[in-house]
Write a protein that holds these residues in place. Structure first.
Motif, PDB file in Angstrom:
ATOM      1  N   GLU A  74      43.107  41.212  50.768  1.00 38.31           N
ATOM      2  CA  GLU A  74      42.689  40.854  49.644  1.00 38.31           C
ATOM      3  C   GLU A  74      43.119  41.613  48.511  1.00 38.31           C
ATOM      4  N   PRO A  75      43.301  40.893  47.208  1.00 46.10           N
ATOM      5  CA  PRO A  75      43.693  41.973  46.189  1.00 46.10           C
ATOM      6  C   PRO A  75      43.040  43.428  45.922  1.00 46.10           C
ATOM      7  N   TRP A  76      41.729  43.373  46.100  1.00 46.95           N
ATOM      8  CA  TRP A  76      40.811  44.561  45.869  1.00 46.95           C
ATOM      9  C   TRP A  76      41.290  45.603  46.778  1.00 46.95           C
ATOM     10  N   GLU A  77      41.603  44.892  48.281  1.00 45.60           N
ATOM     11  CA  GLU A  77      42.170  45.904  49.229  1.00 45.60           C
ATOM     12  C   GLU A  77      43.253  46.613  48.861  1.00 45.60           C
ATOM     13  N   ASN A  86      33.064  42.534  41.805  1.00 46.66           N
ATOM     14  CA  ASN A  86      33.169  43.748  40.590  1.00 46.66           C
ATOM     15  C   ASN A  86      34.413  43.289  39.921  1.00 46.66           C
ATOM     16  N   GLY A  87      34.730  44.315  38.996  1.00 52.11           N
ATOM     17  CA  GLY A  87      35.890  44.161  38.077  1.00 52.11           C
ATOM     18  C   GLY A  87      37.381  44.112  39.186  1.00 52.11           C
ATOM     19  N   GLY A  88      37.273  44.646  40.152  1.00 55.23           N
ATOM     20  CA  GLY A  88      38.492  44.706  41.054  1.00 55.23           C
ATOM     21  C   GLY A  88      38.679  43.582  41.688  1.00 55.23           C
ATOM     22  N   GLY A  89      37.569  42.787  41.840  1.00 55.06           N
ATOM     23  CA  GLY A  89      37.505  41.506  42.539  1.00 55.06           C
ATOM     24  C   GLY A  89      36.960  41.725  43.981  1.00 55.06           C
TER      25      GLY A  89
END
Length: 295
Positions: A143-146, A197-200
């Motif tokens: 995932e993008p946040w990862e 959250n803001g980080g996805g």
């Protein structure tokens, strides 16, 4: 010991509960007994709703370890393989990809599918074939946040499990959390809140219905997506879920400040796919052994 394939579906005429047991006739006793102490993969066939259906995924979808094989005392000539360590794949793995068959025995010399071999519900599996399927099943795009957390720029990298090495508690917890979040679309089953959250990164947590410490499996059917506060209430038995998937609230012990957050008989938000809904046996366990009751 030897690895094997167990074929099962939700509409099976056998008394299967894949996370716990696999029911089979004497025809497959030798293969099942050989798998005791070793790993098996679950396969969903094409026909899952009757002899003319064709909506099955034709894919391997989970892994488990055979604990023992015992006779079915209620049905002569039939047996149960009890399993432990059940875990769904990140993605179902089709039995073939192009000309490649994960089970070599399913492919004829002319390149066509061996339907006779497919007809066997329990099939032996080589270590190499097992490893290839497990690796494919636990390969996913991060995932993008990862990626952000790991300091990796786009495009997203791909995570691949190492067969027979990654079945640690840490690996299983991470897989269970992702599978439950995905099944519930990152939305709390009780409150309906979907917080990102803001980080996805999704804020919803994955709760085991029957605790792991009490032999609860890492299956989506033994999971609920819950916000942190609701998860805390659930684990402490201050709330539970009835057989109709409605919320139960303990009459005592619930902090007054949380009384407005959970309401008795509120319908539970369930996954879109019915096979992911909480299984009655796990909900019953929570009501009987965790929930503090209504009295």
């Amino acid at each position: 010991m030897a690895k094997a394939i167990f074929t099962t579906s939700e509409s099976s005429a056998y008394d299967d509960q894949p996370e716990v047991r696999y029911h089979f006739p004497r025809t497959y006793l030798r293969q099942a007994q050989a798998a005791v102490g070793d790993w098996v993969l679950y396969y969903e066939p094409r026909r899952i709703k009757g002899p003319t259906s064709s909506s099955g995924r034709q894919a391997y979808f989970a892994i488990a370890q055979v604990r023992d094989v015992v006779p079915d005392d209620a049905k002569p000539g039939h047996f149960y393989a009890h399993v432990t360590g059940f875990l769904e794949f990140d993605r179902p793995v089709r039995f073939s990809e192009g000309a490649h068959y994960y089970e070599s025995g399913l492919r004829k010399a002319d390149g066509s599918t061996n339907k006779g071999a497919f007809g066997r519900s329990v099939r032996e599996l080589s270590d190499a074939e097992f490893d290839a399927i497990v690796q494919a099943g636990f390969t996913r795009e991060l995932e993008p946040w990862e990626n952000t957390a790991m300091g990796v720029a786009e495009p997203p990298i791909v995570y691949t499990a190492r067969p027979r090495v990654e079945m640690t508690r840490l690996f299983r917890d991470d897989a269970f959390r992702r599978h439950v979040r995905e099944a519930y679309d990152n939305t709390c089953a009780v409150t309906g809140l979907r917080l990102i959250n803001g980080g996805g990164r999704p804020e919803v947590q994955a709760a085991h219905i029957q605790p792991v410490a009490r032999e609860g499996p890492d299956s989506v059917r033994n999971g609920l997506a819950l916000t942190g506060t609701v998860h805390w209430l659930f684990d402490r038995g201050l709330i539970s879920v009835d057989e109709d998937h409605r919320l139960l609230v303990a009459r005592s012990g619930l902090p007054e400040a949380m009384s407005g957050l959970v309401q008795s008989q509120r319908p539970l938000r369930r996954p879109s796919r019915q096979e992911w809904w909480p299984h009655p046996s796990y909900l019953r366990y929570h009501r009987e052994h965790v929930f503090k009751g209504t009295g």
